[in-house]
Design a protein around this motif. Sequence first.
Motif, mmCIF file in Angstrom:
data_model
loop_
_atom_site.group_PDB
_atom_site.id
_atom_site.type_symbol
_atom_site.label_atom_id
_atom_site.label_comp_id
_atom_site.label_asym_id
_atom_site.label_seq_id
_atom_site.Cartn_x
_atom_site.Cartn_y
_atom_site.Cartn_z
ATOM 1 N N UNK A 183 0.258 0.578 -6.107
ATOM 2 C CA UNK A 183 -0.673 1.370 -6.899
ATOM 3 C C UNK A 183 -0.197 1.551 -8.343
ATOM 4 N N UNK A 184 1.101 1.599 -8.546
ATOM 5 C CA UNK A 184 1.638 1.775 -9.891
ATOM 6 C C UNK A 184 1.598 0.492 -10.710
ATOM 7 N N UNK A 185 1.533 -0.667 -10.048
ATOM 8 C CA UNK A 185 1.667 -1.947 -10.754
ATOM 9 C C UNK A 185 0.404 -2.789 -10.741
ATOM 10 N N UNK A 186 -0.733 -2.227 -10.314
ATOM 11 C CA UNK A 186 -1.980 -2.985 -10.392
ATOM 12 C C UNK A 186 -2.221 -3.419 -11.846
ATOM 13 N N UNK A 187 -2.511 -4.692 -12.099
ATOM 14 C CA UNK A 187 -2.676 -5.150 -13.482
ATOM 15 C C UNK A 187 -3.979 -4.696 -14.123
ATOM 16 N N UNK A 188 -4.959 -4.278 -13.322
ATOM 17 C CA UNK A 188 -6.227 -3.770 -13.845
ATOM 18 C C UNK A 188 -6.406 -2.327 -13.393
ATOM 19 N N UNK A 189 -7.300 -1.598 -14.056
ATOM 20 C CA UNK A 189 -7.499 -0.196 -13.704
ATOM 21 C C UNK A 189 -8.142 -0.034 -12.335
ATOM 22 N N UNK A 190 -8.803 -1.092 -11.839
ATOM 23 C CA UNK A 190 -9.419 -1.027 -10.514
ATOM 24 C C UNK A 190 -9.266 -2.370 -9.825
ATOM 25 N N UNK A 191 -8.836 -2.336 -8.576
ATOM 26 C CA UNK A 191 -8.643 -3.528 -7.771
ATOM 27 C C UNK A 191 -9.568 -3.448 -6.566
ATOM 28 N N UNK A 192 -10.232 -4.562 -6.238
ATOM 29 C CA UNK A 192 -11.222 -4.548 -5.166
ATOM 30 C C UNK A 192 -10.603 -4.215 -3.808
ATOM 31 N N UNK A 193 -9.343 -4.563 -3.589
ATOM 32 C CA UNK A 193 -8.675 -4.245 -2.333
ATOM 33 C C UNK A 193 -8.038 -2.866 -2.333
ATOM 34 N N UNK A 194 -7.307 -2.560 -3.376
ATOM 35 C CA UNK A 194 -6.406 -1.422 -3.351
ATOM 36 C C UNK A 194 -6.878 -0.232 -4.185
ATOM 37 N N UNK A 195 -8.071 -0.317 -4.780
ATOM 38 C CA UNK A 195 -8.595 0.828 -5.517
ATOM 39 C C UNK A 195 -8.028 0.935 -6.925
ATOM 40 N N UNK A 196 -7.911 2.157 -7.396
ATOM 41 C CA UNK A 196 -7.518 2.406 -8.786
ATOM 42 C C UNK A 196 -6.013 2.333 -8.978
ATOM 43 N N UNK A 197 -5.633 1.822 -10.153
ATOM 44 C CA UNK A 197 -4.230 1.902 -10.543
ATOM 45 C C UNK A 197 -3.880 3.360 -10.803
#
Length: 230
Positions: A183-197
């Motif tokens: 969750x801390x390292x998602x490259x975008x503010x929102x990921x289709x699998x893992x939700x929000x950064x």
Amino acid sequence: MKRFLGTRVCTTLLLLCVLHGPFARRSNAACVGDCDGSGDVTVNELIIMVNITLGSAPLSNCEAGDADASGDITINEIIAAVNSVLGGCPLASATPTPSPSAMPTPTFSLDSTFPQIQSTIFNPTCLGVGCHNMTDQSGSLVLEGSGAYANLVGVAPLNVPASQGGMLRVDPGNPANSFLITKLTLPAVFDLQFGSRMPLAAQPLTAQQIENVSAWILRGALPDEAPAGN
């Protein structure tokens, strides 16, 4: 609170209408507030999110606005949607969890102990309105006070892809399997699998902050530590 939220957000929406017109810049990826899955967020979709927050519309009208799957839409999620109106939706990304080879070695530093992580990262960035405080409990995760450690270490996340993949919120000794790191390292503010950064609607943590969290997990995610010899 709801009256204040409605006034504040509706004022923002009016400014957006004046400055940017009724259409957002398009992208090819879904993001927070993309209610119709069109790949962008419009002012009308922001209004739908506000109505859901105020209780005058059901969440089913815009499930994409509930980025953390908490069952409601918070002010931080509305802010994230406003950012998508202004800057366009981020590109979708592949699974972002860093590979084990990219992880730091488990060296000790006072900054990477759990009390310091809670003091310098969780307290200032994770306890705002609609977040992981004792009142809002976003995602059924509280990072405030003495219960923060027990809510993280060895606990399965509510996110379905992560839990089905065997991840834990914090897996002692294994940052790559720790959903906190994802969750801390998602490259975008929102990921289709893992939700929000995380932190939501804020700047990502610095590389040093993420390294401190990873080092704490690598050393076993202990509740506290002291330098060797002490």
